[in-house]
Design a protein around this motif. Structure first.
Motif, PDB file in Angstrom:
ATOM      1  N   THR A  62      11.488  13.407 -23.248  1.00 21.45           N
ATOM      2  CA  THR A  62      11.708  12.679 -24.501  1.00 21.45           C
ATOM      3  C   THR A  62      13.188  12.557 -24.871  1.00 21.45           C
ATOM      4  OG1 THR A  62      11.489  14.740 -25.769  1.00 21.45           O
ATOM      5  CG2 THR A  62       9.491  13.435 -25.414  1.00 21.45           C
ATOM      6  N   HIS A  63      14.051  13.319 -24.226  1.00 19.02           N
ATOM      7  CA  HIS A  63      15.470  13.281 -24.582  1.00 19.02           C
ATOM      8  C   HIS A  63      16.118  11.977 -24.117  1.00 19.02           C
ATOM      9  CE1 HIS A  63      16.690  13.995 -20.408  1.00 19.02           C
ATOM     10  NE2 HIS A  63      15.774  14.942 -20.352  1.00 19.02           N
ATOM     11  N   SER A 123       4.406   7.365 -26.784  1.00 17.76           N
ATOM     12  CA  SER A 123       4.341   8.743 -26.290  1.00 17.76           C
ATOM     13  C   SER A 123       4.610   8.820 -24.793  1.00 17.76           C
ATOM     14  CB  SER A 123       2.955   9.334 -26.590  1.00 17.76           C
ATOM     15  OG  SER A 123       2.821  10.607 -25.986  1.00 17.76           O
ATOM     16  N   LYS A 124       5.482   9.760 -24.409  1.00 15.06           N
ATOM     17  CA  LYS A 124       5.751   9.968 -22.986  1.00 15.06           C
ATOM     18  C   LYS A 124       4.547  10.593 -22.279  1.00 15.06           C
ATOM     19  CE  LYS A 124       9.909   8.335 -22.511  1.00 15.06           C
ATOM     20  NZ  LYS A 124      11.045   9.122 -21.998  1.00 15.06           N
ATOM     21  N   LEU A 125       3.670  11.241 -23.030  1.00 13.68           N
ATOM     22  CA  LEU A 125       2.460  11.785 -22.414  1.00 13.68           C
ATOM     23  C   LEU A 125       1.531  10.652 -21.997  1.00 13.68           C
ATOM     24  CD1 LEU A 125       0.949  14.300 -21.590  1.00 13.68           C
ATOM     25  CD2 LEU A 125      -0.050  14.413 -23.871  1.00 13.68           C
ATOM     26  N   ARG A 126       1.452   9.605 -22.809  1.00 14.08           N
ATOM     27  CA  ARG A 126       0.688   8.417 -22.408  1.00 14.08           C
ATOM     28  C   ARG A 126       1.290   7.822 -21.132  1.00 14.08           C
ATOM     29  NH1 ARG A 126      -1.163   4.495 -27.347  1.00 14.08           N
ATOM     30  NH2 ARG A 126      -2.223   6.041 -28.660  1.00 14.08           N
ATOM     31  N   LYS A 127       2.597   7.735 -21.115  1.00 18.12           N
ATOM     32  CA  LYS A 127       3.289   7.172 -19.956  1.00 18.12           C
ATOM     33  C   LYS A 127       2.987   7.986 -18.704  1.00 18.12           C
ATOM     34  CE  LYS A 127       7.956   5.909 -18.427  1.00 18.12           C
ATOM     35  NZ  LYS A 127       9.406   5.921 -18.800  1.00 18.12           N
ATOM     36  N   MET A 154       7.792  19.596 -25.711  1.00 17.93           N
ATOM     37  CA  MET A 154       7.049  18.496 -25.112  1.00 17.93           C
ATOM     38  C   MET A 154       7.431  18.328 -23.645  1.00 17.93           C
ATOM     39  SD  MET A 154       7.596  15.996 -28.378  1.00 17.93           S
ATOM     40  CE  MET A 154       7.206  14.450 -27.566  1.00 17.93           C
ATOM     41  N   ASP A 155       8.738  18.348 -23.369  1.00 17.93           N
ATOM     42  CA  ASP A 155       9.215  18.153 -21.996  1.00 17.93           C
ATOM     43  C   ASP A 155       8.750  19.281 -21.082  1.00 17.93           C
ATOM     44  OD1 ASP A 155      10.478  15.929 -22.997  1.00 17.93           O
ATOM     45  OD2 ASP A 155      12.480  16.838 -23.047  1.00 17.93           O
ATOM     46  N   LYS A 156       8.809  20.509 -21.584  1.00 15.84           N
ATOM     47  CA  LYS A 156       8.396  21.659 -20.775  1.00 15.84           C
ATOM     48  C   LYS A 156       6.895  21.616 -20.486  1.00 15.84           C
ATOM     49  CE  LYS A 156      12.032  24.690 -22.575  1.00 15.84           C
ATOM     50  NZ  LYS A 156      12.329  25.867 -23.429  1.00 15.84           N
ATOM     51  N   ALA A 157       6.103  21.264 -21.485  1.00 21.04           N
ATOM     52  CA  ALA A 157       4.654  21.205 -21.290  1.00 21.04           C
ATOM     53  C   ALA A 157       4.277  20.110 -20.297  1.00 21.04           C
ATOM     54  CB  ALA A 157       3.954  20.977 -22.629  1.00 21.04           C
ATOM     55  N   CYS A 158       4.914  18.954 -20.432  1.00 22.47           N
ATOM     56  CA  CYS A 158       4.621  17.846 -19.518  1.00 22.47           C
ATOM     57  C   CYS A 158       5.016  18.200 -18.088  1.00 22.47           C
ATOM     58  CB  CYS A 158       5.345  16.587 -19.982  1.00 22.47           C
ATOM     59  SG  CYS A 158       4.840  15.091 -19.091  1.00 22.47           S
ATOM     60  N   ALA A 170       3.077  19.555 -30.223  1.00 16.31           N
ATOM     61  CA  ALA A 170       4.539  19.494 -30.209  1.00 16.31           C
ATOM     62  C   ALA A 170       5.039  18.104 -30.571  1.00 16.31           C
ATOM     63  CB  ALA A 170       5.063  19.899 -28.827  1.00 16.31           C
ATOM     64  N   GLU A 171       4.330  17.077 -30.145  1.00 15.97           N
ATOM     65  CA  GLU A 171       4.725  15.711 -30.492  1.00 15.97           C
ATOM     66  C   GLU A 171       4.609  15.488 -32.001  1.00 15.97           C
ATOM     67  OE1 GLU A 171       3.932  12.029 -27.956  1.00 15.97           O
ATOM     68  OE2 GLU A 171       2.457  11.778 -29.561  1.00 15.97           O
ATOM     69  N   LYS A 172       3.540  15.985 -32.591  1.00 17.10           N
ATOM     70  CA  LYS A 172       3.361  15.852 -34.037  1.00 17.10           C
ATOM     71  C   LYS A 172       4.465  16.586 -34.794  1.00 17.10           C
ATOM     72  CE  LYS A 172       0.197  18.224 -36.330  1.00 17.10           C
ATOM     73  NZ  LYS A 172      -1.113  18.679 -36.860  1.00 17.10           N
ATOM     74  N   LEU A 173       4.904  17.713 -34.246  1.00 17.82           N
ATOM     75  CA  LEU A 173       5.924  18.535 -34.893  1.00 17.82           C
ATOM     76  C   LEU A 173       7.341  18.136 -34.489  1.00 17.82           C
ATOM     77  CD1 LEU A 173       4.268  22.065 -34.503  1.00 17.82           C
ATOM     78  CD2 LEU A 173       4.085  20.470 -36.424  1.00 17.82           C
ATOM     79  N   CYS A 174       7.471  17.148 -33.591  1.00 17.52           N
ATOM     80  CA  CYS A 174       8.785  16.674 -33.119  1.00 17.52           C
ATOM     81  C   CYS A 174       9.578  17.772 -32.412  1.00 17.52           C
ATOM     82  CB  CYS A 174       9.604  16.093 -34.268  1.00 17.52           C
ATOM     83  SG  CYS A 174       8.838  14.662 -35.057  1.00 17.52           S
ATOM     84  N   LEU A 175       8.898  18.588 -31.617  1.00 21.26           N
ATOM     85  CA  LEU A 175       9.541  19.623 -30.818  1.00 21.26           C
ATOM     86  C   LEU A 175       9.749  19.083 -29.407  1.00 21.26           C
ATOM     87  CD1 LEU A 175       7.500  22.721 -32.054  1.00 21.26           C
ATOM     88  CD2 LEU A 175       9.833  22.082 -32.698  1.00 21.26           C
TER      89      LEU A 175
END
Length: 238
Positions: A225-226, A154-158, A120-124, A111-116
């Motif tokens: 990410t928003h 990346s917020k996933l890294r965070k 991304m927020d829902k998965a995290c 999702a991050e690669k696709l800019c969705l």
């Protein structure tokens, strides 16, 4: 997942649209995912309308548009299957165990690669909830993989770094064997250190009050990410 103390989208989202013929269209494209090229056939209109990345590829002046095919050798086929399900039905796999939590992390990477961003927020959030309830950290092996597939902001890294920083700050004795396999991931250690420097006082304050959950300290959108003035998908769930 290792055990510690518990701690964008297109204008119309998948869950808000009925899959009529007008939404689906009548053209099909084929995507080959992973090193073994697992095949996915998807409605072109739906795919392009809901993801700008695919729209540019299949509606632009590229060979994907000419052939109606795309190869994604670096992506996880299981996670991509979840992406297709999300684009059609607006649902995510439940983070009911370590396997599905890891699948959601792979879905986040795609999702991050696709800019969705909403995905991304829902998965995290799903991984965060599972981790908190199960009392588990993202494993070192997964962290190394995440850092190899995501960008510096990346917020996933965070999320991963904050988990570990919080764990180290709120437990008397950390399991330092946990860090095996992260020797070649200096960015991760820098992120853990940065998180502790920025939030150490707040962590100590909540530790003393015995509130042991990161979401209690930072709110539900800390790893989203928003922007501050952009609507969060959680607004629609209240």
């Amino acid at each position: 997942m290792a055990s510690p103390s518990p701690p964008q989208t297109p204008q119309n989202t998948p869950s808000t649209m009925v899959l009529t013929p007008e939404v689906l269209g009548n053209e099909i494209v084929t995507l080959y995912v992973g090193p073994k090229r697992k095949q996915f056939t998807v409605h072109k209109k739906l795919l392009c309308d809901r993801c700008e990345f695919f729209s540019k590829a299949f509606r632009g002046n590229f060979q994907e548009a000419e052939k109606g095919e795309m190869y994604l050798p670096d992506d996880n086929p299981g996670a991509f299957s979840s992406l297709v399900d999300y684009l059609y039905r607006g649902v995510l796999p439940k983070a009911k165990d370590d396997y599905h939590a890891a699948l959601l992390l792979e879905l986040y990477i795609i999702a991050e690669k696709l800019c969705l961003s909403s995905l991304m927020d829902k998965a995290c959030d799903a991984v965060h909830s599972y981790s908190s309830l199960a009392g588990k950290l993202v494993t070192a092996k997964l962290i190394a993989h995440i850092y190899s597939r995501t960008h510096g902001g990346s917020k996933l890294r965070k999320f991963c770094a904050s988990q570990v920083a919080y764990y180290l700050a709120t437990t008397r004795t950390g399991n330092f064997d946990y860090f095996g396999g992260l020797e070649d991931c200096p960015d991760f250690f820098m992120d853990v250190f940065r998180w502790h420097v920025e939030h150490g006082k707040k962590i100590n304050m909540f530790k003393e009050s015995k509130i042991m959950a990161m979401e209690d300290m930072f709110g539900p959108c800390e790893f989203h990410t928003h922007g501050d003035k952009e609507e969060c998908f959680l607004e629609g769930t209240k």
